[in-house]
Scaffold this motif. Structure first.
Motif, mmCIF file in Angstrom:
data_model
loop_
_atom_site.group_PDB
_atom_site.id
_atom_site.type_symbol
_atom_site.label_atom_id
_atom_site.label_comp_id
_atom_site.label_asym_id
_atom_site.label_seq_id
_atom_site.Cartn_x
_atom_site.Cartn_y
_atom_site.Cartn_z
ATOM 1 N N ARG A 67 0.828 -1.214 0.000
ATOM 2 C CA ARG A 67 0.000 0.000 0.000
ATOM 3 C C ARG A 67 0.860 1.261 0.000
ATOM 4 N NH1 ARG A 67 -4.380 0.384 4.353
ATOM 5 N NH2 ARG A 67 -5.673 -0.419 2.698
ATOM 6 N N PHE A 68 1.931 1.239 0.779
ATOM 7 C CA PHE A 68 2.766 2.438 0.892
ATOM 8 C C PHE A 68 4.026 2.360 0.032
ATOM 9 C CE2 PHE A 68 0.464 2.368 5.067
ATOM 10 C CZ PHE A 68 -0.408 3.395 4.742
ATOM 11 N N ASN A 69 4.074 1.346 -0.858
ATOM 12 C CA ASN A 69 5.168 1.200 -1.814
ATOM 13 C C ASN A 69 6.528 1.148 -1.114
ATOM 14 O OD1 ASN A 69 6.159 0.838 -4.406
ATOM 15 N ND2 ASN A 69 6.450 3.031 -4.741
ATOM 16 N N CYS A 70 6.607 0.316 -0.074
ATOM 17 C CA CYS A 70 7.849 0.156 0.689
ATOM 18 C C CYS A 70 8.437 -1.222 0.401
ATOM 19 C CB CYS A 70 7.569 0.304 2.186
ATOM 20 S SG CYS A 70 6.951 1.927 2.642
ATOM 21 N N ARG A 71 9.754 -1.297 0.367
ATOM 22 C CA ARG A 71 10.437 -2.551 0.048
ATOM 23 C C ARG A 71 10.638 -3.465 1.248
ATOM 24 N NH1 ARG A 71 15.207 0.408 -2.939
ATOM 25 N NH2 ARG A 71 14.673 1.743 -1.206
ATOM 26 N N ASN A 72 10.686 -2.882 2.453
ATOM 27 C CA ASN A 72 10.935 -3.694 3.641
ATOM 28 C C ASN A 72 10.351 -3.004 4.872
ATOM 29 O OD1 ASN A 72 12.911 -1.729 4.538
ATOM 30 N ND2 ASN A 72 14.300 -2.629 3.026
ATOM 31 N N ARG A 73 10.455 -3.649 6.010
ATOM 32 C CA ARG A 73 9.862 -3.119 7.240
ATOM 33 C C ARG A 73 10.502 -1.803 7.680
ATOM 34 N NH1 ARG A 73 7.982 -7.868 11.132
ATOM 35 N NH2 ARG A 73 7.158 -9.275 9.573
ATOM 36 N N ALA A 74 11.813 -1.703 7.516
ATOM 37 C CA ALA A 74 12.495 -0.465 7.909
ATOM 38 C C ALA A 74 11.986 0.716 7.086
ATOM 39 C CB ALA A 74 14.009 -0.611 7.746
ATOM 40 N N GLU A 75 11.811 0.492 5.801
ATOM 41 C CA GLU A 75 11.299 1.548 4.935
ATOM 42 C C GLU A 75 9.847 1.889 5.299
ATOM 43 O OE1 GLU A 75 10.554 1.962 0.228
ATOM 44 O OE2 GLU A 75 12.568 1.261 0.795
ATOM 45 N N LEU A 76 9.063 0.884 5.664
ATOM 46 C CA LEU A 76 7.683 1.113 6.100
ATOM 47 C C LEU A 76 7.649 1.982 7.354
ATOM 48 C CD1 LEU A 76 4.608 0.525 5.952
ATOM 49 C CD2 LEU A 76 5.077 -1.541 7.325
ATOM 50 N N VAL A 77 8.497 1.670 8.318
ATOM 51 C CA VAL A 77 8.547 2.462 9.555
ATOM 52 C C VAL A 77 8.972 3.893 9.245
ATOM 53 C CG1 VAL A 77 9.736 2.729 11.777
ATOM 54 C CG2 VAL A 77 8.908 0.470 11.061
ATOM 55 N N ALA A 78 9.996 4.058 8.423
ATOM 56 C CA ALA A 78 10.450 5.404 8.050
ATOM 57 C C ALA A 78 9.322 6.174 7.357
ATOM 58 C CB ALA A 78 11.670 5.315 7.144
ATOM 59 N N TYR A 79 8.632 5.523 6.429
ATOM 60 C CA TYR A 79 7.512 6.155 5.727
ATOM 61 C C TYR A 79 6.447 6.617 6.724
ATOM 62 C CZ TYR A 79 3.425 6.696 2.740
ATOM 63 O OH TYR A 79 2.320 7.206 2.114
ATOM 64 N N CYS A 80 6.150 5.766 7.677
ATOM 65 C CA CYS A 80 5.102 6.093 8.657
ATOM 66 C C CYS A 80 5.502 7.259 9.555
ATOM 67 C CB CYS A 80 4.747 4.857 9.473
ATOM 68 S SG CYS A 80 3.836 3.629 8.480
ATOM 69 N N TYR A 81 6.783 7.376 9.874
ATOM 70 C CA TYR A 81 7.227 8.546 10.639
ATOM 71 C C TYR A 81 7.189 9.807 9.781
ATOM 72 C CZ TYR A 81 8.623 6.317 14.990
ATOM 73 O OH TYR A 81 8.608 5.670 16.190
ATOM 74 N N VAL A 82 7.690 9.726 8.559
ATOM 75 C CA VAL A 82 7.721 10.888 7.664
ATOM 76 C C VAL A 82 6.311 11.411 7.407
ATOM 77 C CG1 VAL A 82 8.193 11.601 5.284
ATOM 78 C CG2 VAL A 82 9.924 10.351 6.574
ATOM 79 N N ASN A 83 5.356 10.498 7.260
ATOM 80 C CA ASN A 83 3.978 10.886 6.972
ATOM 81 C C ASN A 83 3.124 11.023 8.230
ATOM 82 O OD1 ASN A 83 3.658 10.995 3.907
ATOM 83 N ND2 ASN A 83 4.879 9.157 4.279
ATOM 84 N N ARG A 84 3.778 11.022 9.375
ATOM 85 C CA ARG A 84 3.144 11.243 10.679
ATOM 86 C C ARG A 84 2.019 10.249 10.990
ATOM 87 N NH1 ARG A 84 5.597 15.494 12.953
ATOM 88 N NH2 ARG A 84 6.479 17.038 11.571
ATOM 89 N N ILE A 85 2.187 9.042 10.475
ATOM 90 C CA ILE A 85 1.287 7.963 10.863
ATOM 91 C C ILE A 85 1.663 7.522 12.275
ATOM 92 C CG2 ILE A 85 0.572 5.599 10.354
ATOM 93 C CD1 ILE A 85 1.201 6.285 7.361
#
Length: 149
Positions: free
Chosen positions: A50-68
Motif C-alpha cells: 500500500r505504501f510502496n515500501c520494500r521492507n519493514r524499515a522503509e515502512l517504519v520510516a515512511y510512517c514517521y515521515v507521513n506522521r502515521i
C-alpha cells in the motif's frame, strides 16, 4: 481509520506498524494480537504494498515521515485494537500515570517497555508511595527515585 494522503490505515494497521517499529517479530505480533503468523505476515505485506515500501524499515520510516506514527515518542505507542484485550503498552501506561519515563535513558525505557501489566502496576504503586512520602518532589527527583528501583 486514519486518512493518509487519500489512503486509510486501520487501527490494527497502526498497531502493526507500531509493533514493527518496536522491532517485534512476526511471531511476537501474532501472539500479542491473537492472530496466526501467516495473517500478520499478510497484513504487513499489504502495508508494504500500500505504501510502496520494500521492507519493514522503509515502512517504519515512511510512517514517521507521513506522521502515521507520532514524532518524539519512543517507542511508539501500541494502542488497543477492537476485540483484542491483551495489547498492553507499559510505557504508555506509565506516562498516563504521570511518570516521566521520557526523562530516562533509552536502556532504562527498554527495560520498562518489557514490563508486564502487573509489574507496571507495581511501579506505578511505588511511584505514588514515593510521591506521598515526599509531597514536594518534582519530576527530576522522581526520575532519580525510579532509577533506584
Amino acid at each position: 481509520m486514519t486518512a493518509i494522503r487519500g489512503a486509510e490505515i486501520s487501527t490494527r494497521g497502526l498497531v502493526l506498524v507500531a509493533m514493527v517499529a518496536r522491532g517485534h517479530t512476526t511471531d511476537r505480533v501474532a501472539r500479542a494480537l491473537r492472530l496466526s503468523r501467516h495473517t500478520v505476515g499478510e497484513e504487513i505485506s499489504g502495508l508494504l504494498d500500500r505504501f510502496n515500501c520494500r521492507n519493514r524499515a522503509e515502512l517504519v520510516a515512511y510512517c514517521y515521515v507521513n506522521r502515521i506514527l507520532p514524532i518524539g515518542i519512543w517507542p511508539p505507542p501500541c494502542g488497543p485494537v477492537k476485540g483484542v484485550d491483551d495489547v498492553f503498552d507499559p510505557l504508555t501506561s506509565l506516562r498516563e500515570a504521570g511518570l516521566p519515563v521520557d526523562q530516562l535513558s533509552a536502556a532504562q525505557r527498554d527495560v520498562l517497555a518489557h514490563l508486564t501489566e502487573e509489574e507496571t502496576a507495581v511501579v506505578v504503586s511505588v511511584q505514588h508511595r514515593l510521591v506521598q512520602a515526599d509531597a514536594g518532589s518534582d519530576a527530576e527527583v522522581w526520575a532519580h527515585d525510579l532509577k533506584l528501583l
